[in-house]
Scaffold this active site. Structure first.
Site, mmCIF file in Angstrom:
data_model
loop_
_atom_site.group_PDB
_atom_site.id
_atom_site.type_symbol
_atom_site.label_atom_id
_atom_site.label_comp_id
_atom_site.label_asym_id
_atom_site.label_seq_id
_atom_site.Cartn_x
_atom_site.Cartn_y
_atom_site.Cartn_z
ATOM 1 N N ASP A 20 0.824 -1.211 0.000
ATOM 2 C CA ASP A 20 0.000 0.000 0.000
ATOM 3 C C ASP A 20 0.860 1.264 0.000
ATOM 4 O O ASP A 20 1.835 1.370 0.748
ATOM 5 C CB ASP A 20 -0.879 0.040 1.242
ATOM 6 C CG ASP A 20 -1.753 -1.182 1.415
ATOM 7 O OD1 ASP A 20 -1.316 -2.286 1.049
ATOM 8 O OD2 ASP A 20 -2.869 -1.038 1.952
ATOM 9 N N HIS B 164 -1.134 4.483 -0.547
ATOM 10 C CA HIS B 164 -2.175 5.334 0.033
ATOM 11 C C HIS B 164 -1.917 6.841 -0.088
ATOM 12 O O HIS B 164 -1.969 7.576 0.891
ATOM 13 C CB HIS B 164 -2.386 4.970 1.491
ATOM 14 C CG HIS B 164 -3.336 3.823 1.689
ATOM 15 N ND1 HIS B 164 -4.644 3.855 1.252
ATOM 16 C CD2 HIS B 164 -3.171 2.620 2.280
ATOM 17 C CE1 HIS B 164 -5.243 2.720 1.561
ATOM 18 N NE2 HIS B 164 -4.361 1.945 2.176
ATOM 19 N N ASP C 61 -4.103 -0.419 -3.385
ATOM 20 C CA ASP C 61 -4.269 0.681 -2.430
ATOM 21 C C ASP C 61 -3.258 1.796 -2.700
ATOM 22 O O ASP C 61 -2.485 2.204 -1.842
ATOM 23 C CB ASP C 61 -4.179 0.180 -0.987
ATOM 24 C CG ASP C 61 -5.466 -0.457 -0.507
ATOM 25 O OD1 ASP C 61 -6.328 -0.749 -1.360
ATOM 26 O OD2 ASP C 61 -5.624 -0.657 0.711
ATOM 27 N N ASP D 96 -6.404 7.116 -1.586
ATOM 28 C CA ASP D 96 -7.184 7.306 -0.355
ATOM 29 C C ASP D 96 -6.284 7.555 0.844
ATOM 30 O O ASP D 96 -5.133 7.131 0.900
ATOM 31 C CB ASP D 96 -8.109 6.124 -0.067
ATOM 32 C CG ASP D 96 -9.386 6.140 -0.896
ATOM 33 O OD1 ASP D 96 -9.749 7.221 -1.370
ATOM 34 O OD2 ASP D 96 -9.997 5.078 -1.069
ATOM 35 N N ARG D 97 -6.879 8.229 1.828
ATOM 36 C CA ARG D 97 -6.234 8.620 3.087
ATOM 37 C C ARG D 97 -5.173 9.689 2.849
ATOM 38 O O ARG D 97 -5.330 10.815 3.267
ATOM 39 C CB ARG D 97 -5.687 7.413 3.827
ATOM 40 C CG ARG D 97 -6.774 6.458 4.349
ATOM 41 C CD ARG D 97 -6.213 5.600 5.455
ATOM 42 N NE ARG D 97 -7.192 4.658 5.988
ATOM 43 C CZ ARG D 97 -7.966 4.886 7.044
ATOM 44 N NH1 ARG D 97 -7.906 6.043 7.660
ATOM 45 N NH2 ARG D 97 -8.819 3.959 7.462
ATOM 46 N N ASN E 17 -8.468 -3.012 -2.320
ATOM 47 C CA ASN E 17 -9.846 -2.731 -1.914
ATOM 48 C C ASN E 17 -10.159 -1.238 -1.918
ATOM 49 O O ASN E 17 -11.334 -0.846 -1.868
ATOM 50 C CB ASN E 17 -10.131 -3.316 -0.523
ATOM 51 C CG ASN E 17 -9.336 -2.663 0.575
ATOM 52 O OD1 ASN E 17 -8.112 -2.670 0.550
ATOM 53 N ND2 ASN E 17 -10.016 -2.100 1.562
ATOM 54 N N HIS E 18 -9.129 -0.385 -2.004
ATOM 55 C CA HIS E 18 -9.370 1.064 -2.077
ATOM 56 C C HIS E 18 -9.470 1.566 -3.508
ATOM 57 O O HIS E 18 -9.762 2.746 -3.707
ATOM 58 C CB HIS E 18 -8.297 1.830 -1.311
ATOM 59 C CG HIS E 18 -8.607 1.963 0.148
ATOM 60 N ND1 HIS E 18 -9.273 3.047 0.673
ATOM 61 C CD2 HIS E 18 -8.396 1.113 1.176
ATOM 62 C CE1 HIS E 18 -9.416 2.877 1.975
ATOM 63 N NE2 HIS E 18 -8.900 1.710 2.309
ATOM 64 N N HIS F 183 -3.637 -8.401 -3.299
ATOM 65 C CA HIS F 183 -3.702 -7.342 -2.293
ATOM 66 C C HIS F 183 -4.112 -7.847 -0.915
ATOM 67 O O HIS F 183 -3.446 -7.585 0.089
ATOM 68 C CB HIS F 183 -4.657 -6.234 -2.729
ATOM 69 C CG HIS F 183 -4.785 -5.149 -1.694
ATOM 70 N ND1 HIS F 183 -3.769 -4.255 -1.456
ATOM 71 C CD2 HIS F 183 -5.775 -4.860 -0.810
ATOM 72 C CE1 HIS F 183 -4.139 -3.442 -0.478
ATOM 73 N NE2 HIS F 183 -5.333 -3.789 -0.068
ATOM 74 N N ARG G 214 -12.865 -7.453 9.268
ATOM 75 C CA ARG G 214 -13.258 -6.322 8.427
ATOM 76 C C ARG G 214 -14.734 -6.347 8.058
ATOM 77 O O ARG G 214 -15.247 -5.388 7.488
ATOM 78 C CB ARG G 214 -12.420 -6.311 7.148
ATOM 79 C CG ARG G 214 -10.928 -6.163 7.403
ATOM 80 C CD ARG G 214 -10.155 -6.201 6.107
ATOM 81 N NE ARG G 214 -8.724 -6.232 6.329
ATOM 82 C CZ ARG G 214 -7.927 -5.161 6.414
ATOM 83 N NH1 ARG G 214 -8.461 -3.959 6.313
ATOM 84 N NH2 ARG G 214 -6.627 -5.286 6.594
ATOM 85 N N HIS H 181 -2.288 -4.761 2.424
ATOM 86 C CA HIS H 181 -3.607 -4.599 3.060
ATOM 87 C C HIS H 181 -3.575 -4.278 4.549
ATOM 88 O O HIS H 181 -4.587 -3.876 5.103
ATOM 89 C CB HIS H 181 -4.405 -5.888 2.807
ATOM 90 C CG HIS H 181 -5.881 -5.813 2.999
ATOM 91 N ND1 HIS H 181 -6.642 -4.727 2.634
ATOM 92 C CD2 HIS H 181 -6.757 -6.716 3.509
ATOM 93 C CE1 HIS H 181 -7.915 -4.974 2.896
ATOM 94 N NE2 HIS H 181 -8.006 -6.173 3.435
#
Length: 528
Positions: A274, A276, A303, A306-307, A335-336, A384, A432, A459
């Protein structure tokens, strides 16, 4: 007599009972005080962004007061922060059962439902929050956002069977004018000059984009400037068409030549987890390990966005290199790379702020076509999230997964994007709230069944940037150091040479411009 004696003069046994009751009352008071102390420590860690430490303190507090609605709700909030939506739902439900008038319990559960695309359940809980707190403007705003999501989901369901034309097929970048008095960034043509639209379109075909344009774009991004929207549109349209033609399972070879910047090194592939939206940390990876090239290829394992609030720059950098030379960088979906995560965690807001809604829709189309997994050197499986708990999944099944859509709530695609390893055998419901957690026996069976030697996934934040589990058969790699500017973790990447033995490099976070994580998150993004 015995009865009268017992009633008039307490027996020794009665005195012991009275003493035990008194001690019990003292113990209960002491337990509440210790729970309060631990809750306060947890609150401090939560505010500081140390979510795992906050969870630890809240869990210790609940050992003393297991039905405390406030502590349960606070731990649910910490679980939301680390995307453990299933555990957040469980804690929020327990808080509601303990105190049905505690609005934050409903608020936290609604947040978890929303993150899992369960919009109707989220709406029901938000309505309860508004009932308990009728003057709470924030609660009403969240309910309005949730109502909007319910309507959009219903509309999407209504048109799913209709034949729709992808935006990449109908969008015309030529309609976007470039004002030379306003745009001073790089152009893709030779020496930065474009003679006509046909030349421009041709340059955005896979393998044709000049490397100079990629490198100039990186410098543009470092200075907190963007490349022109017309070029972004051409890039995304080209990527959507390119990824659509790929299999859901990539087969990535180890290069035959050593990296140009390090000719003494063995030929190798670099696998990253990730990132991010932490653009300046991605630039640090390239500083340490060299920029992507045919002799220095990378696999970024989902990923990307995001964030972090430089997600646009991260994904554009990756896609520019992909179109420059498809063999220099490989990208798998996380998943993002999904609409709902982007709505909550900031990427949608960032794209709309830096470009517009059409560009965001093109990003979603690209994300929908990204491959879901890869094999490296024919023996290392990379995805991922992790593995399905089904006992019959073969690589051929992964190759056949239909893409070009948002991930379903369950099934093989969902498992690859969302699942996590667990230390004990078998499977368990995922923390999750999506899919399952898988044990070492499941990993061993999948690898043996498919003639593989190792699983690499991402992840999850790891303190040292990576973690080896399942008897050395599962590796988690996470490449966003000091995640969200708060976690204090290292980042890491892995080298695989012809031996296919993993070699790890760890690194610390580097400074970035003063834009906080989640700066572009709006609406229900505030829940997280």
């Amino acid at each position: 007599m015995a009865t009268e004696e017992a009633s008039s003069v307490p027996s020794e046994a009665s005195n012991e009972g009275a003493e035990s009751k008194s001690e019990g009352e003292m113990d209960e008071k002491a337990a509440e005080e210790e729970s309060l102390r631990l809750k306060t420590l947890g609150n401090n860690e939560l505010v500081a962004g140390h979510f795992l430490q906050a969870i630890k303190f809240y869990s210790e507090a609940l050992d003393y007061t297991p039905t405390n609605a406030i502590v349960l709700s606070n731990r649910a909030q910490a679980y939301l922060k680390v995307e453990n939506y299933g555990l957040a739902q469980s804690d929020a439900t327990a808080a509601i059962e303990s105190d049905p008038t505690y609005a934050k319990g409903f608020y936290r559960r609604a947040s978890a439902h929303y993150a899992l695309n369960k919009f109707k359940l989220a709406r029901k809980d938000f309505k309860q929050v508004c009932k308990l707190k009728p003057k709470d403007r924030d609660a009403r705003a969240k309910l309005a956002e949730c109502e909007k999501a319910v309507r959009e989901a219903a509309f999407a369901d209504a048109i799913v069977s209709e034949q729709t034309v992808p935006l990449s097929s109908s969008f015309n970048p030529e309609d976007i004018a470039i004002d030379s008095s306003q745009y001073f960034g790089p152009h893709p043509g030779l020496e930065g000059v474009l003679t006509n639209m046909e030349e421009e379109e041709a340059l955005f075909a896979p393998g044709k984009l000049p490397r100079k344009f990629c490198m100039d774009a990186l410098e543009q991004f470092k200075s907190q400037k963007l490349i022109h929207k017309r070029y972004v549109a051409r890039l995304l349209i080209s990527c959507a068409k390119y990824f659509e033609e790929l299999s859901s399972l990539m087969q990535i070879p180890i290069p035959e030549e050593a990296p140009e910047h390090d000719p003494s090194a063995k030929p190798r592939l670099t696998v990253c987890g990730d990132t991010h939206g932490q653009f300046y940390d991605v630039m640090n990876i390239f500083e340490i390990n060299g920029h992507p090239s045919a002799s220095n290829p990378y696999l970024f394992n989902g990923d990307f966005v995001d964030r972090g609030s430089f997600s646009v720059e991260v994904i554009l950098a990756f896609l520019l290199f992909k179109i420059h030379d498809p063999t220099c960088i490989y990208l798998s979906r996380g998943n993002h790379e999904t609409k709902n995560m982007n709505r909550i965690y900031g990427f949608e807001g960032e794209v709309r702020a830096k470009y517009d809604d059409k560009i965001f829709d093109l990003f979603l189309e690209v994300f929908g076509h990204l491959p879901l997994a890869a094999t490296v050197g024919g023996k290392v499986f990379v995805t991922h999230g992790g593995l399905s708990t089904r006992e019959d999944v073969m690589l051929e099944d992964i190759k056949k997964i239909k893409r070009g859509m948002e991930p379903p709530e369950s099934g093989l695609m969902s498992d690859l994007l969302w699942s996590d390893p667990q230390p004990f055998p078998g499977k368990s419901p995922s923390k999750r709230g999506v899919g399952f957690s898988f044990g070492p026996d499941i990993t061993e069976a999948f690898l043996k069944r498919n003639n593989l030697s190792l699983l690499v996934r991402s992840h999850e934040v790891k303190e040292e940037g990576y973690l080896v589990e399942h008897g050395g058969k599962t590796i988690t790699v996470f490449s966003a150091p000091n995640y969200c500017d708060t976690m204090g973790n290292k980042g890491a990447f892995i080298h695989f040479d012809e031996s296919l033995e993993p070699k790890f490099t760890k690194y610390d976070a580097v400074p970035h411009p003063p834009v906080r994580p989640m700066a572009y998150a709006a609406g229900l993004g505030g829940l997280m």
